[in-house]
Structure formats: C-alpha cells, structure tokens
Design a protein around this motif. Structure first.
Motif, PDB file in Angstrom:
ATOM      1  N   UNK A 133       0.825  -1.184   0.000  1.00 30.37           N
ATOM      2  CA  UNK A 133       0.000   0.000   0.000  1.00 30.37           C
ATOM      3  C   UNK A 133       0.870   1.249   0.000  1.00 30.37           C
ATOM      4  N   UNK A 180       3.794   1.215  -1.237  1.00 35.80           N
ATOM      5  CA  UNK A 180       4.664   1.156  -2.401  1.00 35.80           C
ATOM      6  C   UNK A 180       6.101   1.360  -1.992  1.00 35.80           C
ATOM      7  N   UNK A 181       6.779   2.102  -2.777  1.00 35.33           N
ATOM      8  CA  UNK A 181       8.199   2.317  -2.526  1.00 35.33           C
ATOM      9  C   UNK A 181       8.431   3.059  -1.236  1.00 35.33           C
ATOM     10  N   UNK A 209       8.829   0.900   1.669  1.00 30.03           N
ATOM     11  CA  UNK A 209      10.050   0.109   1.709  1.00 30.03           C
ATOM     12  C   UNK A 209      11.266   0.975   2.003  1.00 30.03           C
ATOM     13  N   UNK A 229      12.326   3.610   0.623  1.00 28.79           N
ATOM     14  CA  UNK A 229      13.091   4.115  -0.511  1.00 28.79           C
ATOM     15  C   UNK A 229      12.759   5.564  -0.835  1.00 28.79           C
ATOM     16  N   UNK A 230      11.850   6.130  -0.078  1.00 26.31           N
ATOM     17  CA  UNK A 230      11.600   7.560  -0.221  1.00 26.31           C
ATOM     18  C   UNK A 230      12.145   8.263   1.013  1.00 26.31           C
ATOM     19  N   UNK A 231      12.427   9.541   0.898  1.00 23.63           N
ATOM     20  CA  UNK A 231      13.071  10.250   2.019  1.00 23.63           C
ATOM     21  C   UNK A 231      12.205  10.275   3.269  1.00 23.63           C
ATOM     22  N   UNK A 289      14.046   2.902  -6.108  1.00 24.43           N
ATOM     23  CA  UNK A 289      13.631   4.186  -6.645  1.00 24.43           C
ATOM     24  C   UNK A 289      14.760   5.175  -6.421  1.00 24.43           C
ATOM     25  N   UNK A 313      16.215   8.631  -6.171  1.00 21.47           N
ATOM     26  CA  UNK A 313      15.633   9.943  -5.894  1.00 21.47           C
ATOM     27  C   UNK A 313      16.663  11.007  -6.176  1.00 21.47           C
ATOM     28  N   UNK A 372      17.259  14.994  -5.856  1.00 23.68           N
ATOM     29  CA  UNK A 372      16.745  16.252  -5.332  1.00 23.68           C
ATOM     30  C   UNK A 372      17.276  17.342  -6.233  1.00 23.68           C
ATOM     31  N   UNK A 386       1.299  -0.219 -10.911  1.00 22.54           N
ATOM     32  CA  UNK A 386       1.496  -0.061  -9.475  1.00 22.54           C
ATOM     33  C   UNK A 386       2.816   0.628  -9.150  1.00 22.54           C
ATOM     34  N   UNK A 409       2.610   4.611  -7.799  1.00 22.54           N
ATOM     35  CA  UNK A 409       2.793   4.756  -6.348  1.00 22.54           C
ATOM     36  C   UNK A 409       4.134   5.414  -6.052  1.00 22.54           C
ATOM     37  N   UNK A 448      -3.346   3.742  -3.104  1.00 15.27           N
ATOM     38  CA  UNK A 448      -4.735   3.850  -2.625  1.00 15.27           C
ATOM     39  C   UNK A 448      -5.504   4.913  -3.415  1.00 15.27           C
TER      40      UNK A 448
END
Lengths: 410, 104
Positions: free
Chosen positions: A34, A36-37, A40, A42-44, B7, B9, B11, B46, B50, B56
């Motif tokens: 739910x 997603x990344x 996990x 993987x986002x800040x 992923x 990232x 900045x 997906x 996301x 969602x």
C-alpha cells in the motif's frame, strides 16, 4: 483505524488478486504494498508521516502518502470539533517543523504589493491583538464520492468538514501593518509542506476583500492549544465559509498580488467549477471554469449512526449540524419517507458567525422496516440543499442532502 | 516474479521562479527501476503510480477512459511523471480502465 484502512484496501485488492499473490510471494505485507516504494524506505524521511496517523484515532484514511482522512458523520457529533477529529487534507508531506513542534526559525513573511514587507516571528505574531472564534473548515472536495458519474480526486464522502475553535490574529491587521498598495487585489499563500513529485508547491489565494474580512484569521491555536502537526503547526490561515484550500496550512509566506493568483492550484481545472451547469460527465473548456469560493447551504446528520437499529415506536433523537458558507442557516427539515412529509427541527444558533448551527428533533417510526432519514437545510436567502448532486468535473462544493439509513425492528 | 524496485531519488531544482515560487530544492521523483524484463501492466501501473503518492489514491477511482487519460496528462505534464513514455501510458491507461473503470 489501521484495521479499517486495511480492510478497505483489501476490498480494492479484489481488483488485482495477482498483485496480492505476488506480494505474498515476496513476503511483503499488504500495508507495505500500500505504501509502495515509500513503505520500503526508498523515499526520504520526509515521507515518514504515518506515525502522525495515531493523532487522529478513528479517522478513515483515504491515502497515507500524503495523509488524507475524514471522520464518519457520527464521530462529528460534538458541537465544537475536537482537534483529534478534524479531517486532514494534505497535498504533500508534513513539514519536519510540524512533526517536531519546533517554532525555531519560523517566520511569516508578507511581501508583494505592500509598502513595508514584514517577517514576523511566532512571538511577534502572538503579541498582536488576538481573536478567538469557531469556524467551519470544509475541504472543497467534501462529498466528491457522491458525484455521478464518478469524478477524479480523493473520494471524500461527508466527513471532510469540522468546526473547531481558532485563536489568532486578523489577517487584515497584519496586512494593514504591512500597508497595502492600491494595486493589491489578491493574496498568494505559501506553506512549508513539500509537494509530491515536481508539482508546484501548494499555493492558493483569496481576493483582498475576503482577506480584509474581520473573520479571516492567521491562527496559531486550535481549541486552546498549539495547532496539531496535521492541521498546520505552527500557523495556518482560517478563511471562514470558503473551500478549505484557502485556509493554507503550515503558512509561512503571503504575497500580495496585483492580479488574481495564478499558481497551479488556482488555474486550469484546479479548485474551479464551470460558470454554468454542464452535462454530467462532460468537460467544459478551461475558459469557462471559475474559481470555487464560498460553500453553500449544507447539513450533516451526526446522530443516529448510519444503519442504527431501533424498535417500532421507539423515540429516536435525530441531530446534526448545518452551515451555509457566508450565509445564515434558517431551518433544517427532516423526512423519513423520501421527502413526502417534512418535520421541522429545533435549531440552535451557531456560537459565532463562522461556526455551524445545530439542529435536533425526536421522531418515532411506528412500523418495522428499512428507512432513510433525510436532512435538508435552508439558508436565509431562500436556498436549500439539492436532492440530487449537481455535477462538475472535479467534484467540488458537493452539498446534496444527507440520507441516513436506519433499521426498525418489530 | 521478483521486483527489487529501487527508486532513485534526485533532489533537483525542478521549479523556477514563476508564479512567485520560492526558489529552492524541490524533490523530483525519478522513474522507478523495475528489475524485470517485461513488466506486466499491473506491475507497471502499481510501480509508476505509487512513486509519488499511495496507490490507494488510484484504487479509489472509478473513471472512464477519457478521465483516466486526463489524469495521466496531468501526472505527466504538470506533476513530474514525464518519464512515463507514451507507449507505457497507453498500457497503463488500458489497465486502469479495465480495473478502475466505472462500476457496471
């Protein structure tokens, strides 16, 4: 709340069972999927907003990144909405300052078409004459889920509305202090929240006349305490009667402009409605879209709870709130027979002009069966709530009557 | 079926000075890396949808093709999902219409 959102999520998962199978194979829980990344890691860290969900027990979470959530109508029964029950509409991530409740280094700058640009610290702001008032804040998309055909966006049902008590400084006092130039026509609000992706920072504005209205506040307290992280700590705007996006959260900058503000969230189809009624499902040209501003007459049934059961002949107390944007609520009627007969309710005037009114009546249903309680509010200008939701392409300003199912047993 | 989706990232400076924006670092979300030769439409949708917000948000919609096309256009042109290639967009839109289309 967690359990609820998971259930809701799993329901939707029915649409893609393969994905669920895949996740199970990966050993990942549904919640991780739910997120997603983001989930996990993987986002800040900016995205680690989940912990804040605990500050809103009972909230129906529409999305957790960003956090968007509303409360079922029966949880909005209080005359004055507790901070923990105030809906959350976030367009981006919650600023670190708000999470840490750290006012250090925060300033509110007032720039643009003013003679003396200002940069006020929280202390300086709090030294200005303060006002305390209740105000209804309602997301412009509240009721979107009730549009037919379905429209894009967060699928708010009825609970993205609240009436809490706000303490702050009149925006007009601050604008006067900065000295408005004659060219000033509109405000542009900015906050400390980071947008998603490469969207522009969330920014909206209001005409100078609304900014100078005595009820428009720069608020630093909600129900007598510092603002909750999710509702704009340390400071937000409170623009009574107008769609919630005008009430910028995590506010740190107001630019006075010599034209109507033209950010991403002011233009195109964002927070705009067609200038005339359109065919449901159609999309009028951009030029025909106008900025959504004040809410219209609306009401909510907060008791009983949806699908409550009563015995035949038993007395049922029906009550709720009603509010009317910039108008005044005149009366609220209820019906239990799909609008054939209507019953007057007792109306209690709002605590102050920008708060909601309360209504109540007792009724009894003599025979067993499945009923709907309908509530319909009227304002002092002769406007009433519609029976069917007038349609617009992005589902703003929904004010169709509230229909509440109840079951009467023999 | 393994997706070690990482992923990346970056900045970057994605937003300029127009519209009185404050200059500053705005996070640009880059294309998710899918460790799979031919990801199916479900995986593609997906993973891509996301990357910036909860899936969602997508699952809650019941939209017809024209509206999904409109949503895609905004994600790609305004919100920073320009890395979804036109062929990928077609695959994703078909998938969205099939799974999150209007209720029959």
């Amino acid at each position: 709340m967690k359990a609820f959102s998971r259930r809701r999520f799993l329901t939707h998962m029915g649409h893609s069972g393969a994905w669920l199978a895949f996740l199970t194979a990966c050993g990942a829980g549904a919640d991780a999927a739910l997120k997603g990344l983001v989930g996990r890691g993987l986002l800040p860290v900016a995205w680690a907003d989940d912990a804040l969900l605990g500050t809103k027990p009972g909230m129906t979470v529409l999305t957790s990144q960003p956090i968007n959530g509303e409360f079922a109508p029966h949880l909005l029964d209080d005359d004055m909405t507790p901070a923990a029950r105030h809906f959350v509409r976030n367009n981006g991530s919650v600023p670190a300052r708000a999470k840490n409740k750290d006012p250090q280094g925060w300033t509110l700058s007032i720039e643009g078409e003013v003679t003396t640009p200002l940069a006020l610290s929280l202390d300086e702001l709090q030294q200005l004459p303060s006002v305390t008032q209740q105000a209804v804040i309602e997301c412009g998309g509240n009721g979107r889920a009730l549009f037919e055909p379905k429209v894009r966006g967060n699928q708010w049902t009825r609970g993205a509305v609240a009436c809490s008590q706000w303490t702050g400084v009149r925006l007009r006092d601050v604008l006067k202090k900065a000295g408005l130039k004659s060219r000033a026509v509109y405000t542009a609000h900015y906050g400390e929240d980071q947008p998603l992706g490469s969207a522009q920072p969330f920014s909206r504005g209001i005409p100078i006349e609304k900014a100078m209205d005595e009820h428009t506040l720069i608020a630093y307290q909600m129900n007598g305490a510092a603002l909750p992280a999710l509702n704009g700590y340390p400071v937000r705007l409170v623009v009574p009667g107008w769609i919630g996006s005008c009430s910028q959260k995590w506010l740190n900058r107001i630019v006075v402009r010599d034209q109507v503000h033209d950010s991403q969230k002011m233009t195109g189809y964002s927070y705009r409605v067609p200038a005339y009624p359109v065919e449901p499902g159609s999309r009028p040209p951009k030029e025909d879209m106008v900025i959504a501003t004040a809410w219209r007459i609306k009401s909510l049934i907060t008791a009983p709870q949806a699908n409550a059961q009563f015995q035949a002949g038993q007395s049922i107390t029906v009550r709720g709130h009603a509010w009317a944007g910039e108008e005044t609520v005149k009366e609220v009627l209820v019906s239990t027979d799909f609008g054939i007969h209507w019953k007057k309710t007792m109306l209690t005037q709002p605590a102050n002009a920008s708060a909601w009114a309360h209504w109540e009546c007792d009724l009894a249903l003599p025979r067993k069966g499945h009923y709907e309680i309908w509530a319909r509010a009227f304002d002092d200008k002769g406007n009433a709530q519609p029976f069917r939701q007038p349609w617009n392409p992005k589902g703003y300003l929904g004010n169709v009557i509230h229909r509440l199912p109840v079951l009467i047993t023999a | 079926m393994i997706i070690g989706s990482a992923l990346a990232l970056v900045w970057g400076l994605a937003v300029g000075e127009e519209n009185n924006q404050p200059a500053g670092a705005v996070p640009a979300v880059q294309k998710p890396v899918i460790d799979e030769a031919n990801p199916g439409p479900d995986v593609l949708t997906r993973e891509y949808c996301s990357a910036c917000h909860s899936f969602q948000l997508v699952q809650a919609q019941r939209l017809n093709r024209a509206t999904w096309e409109w949503v895609m256009e905004d994600m790609v042109e305004q919100f920073g999902a320009g890395w979804i290639t036109p062929p990928e967009q077609t695959v994703i839109i078909d998938y969205l219409v099939e799974h999150y289309g209007p209720e029959k």
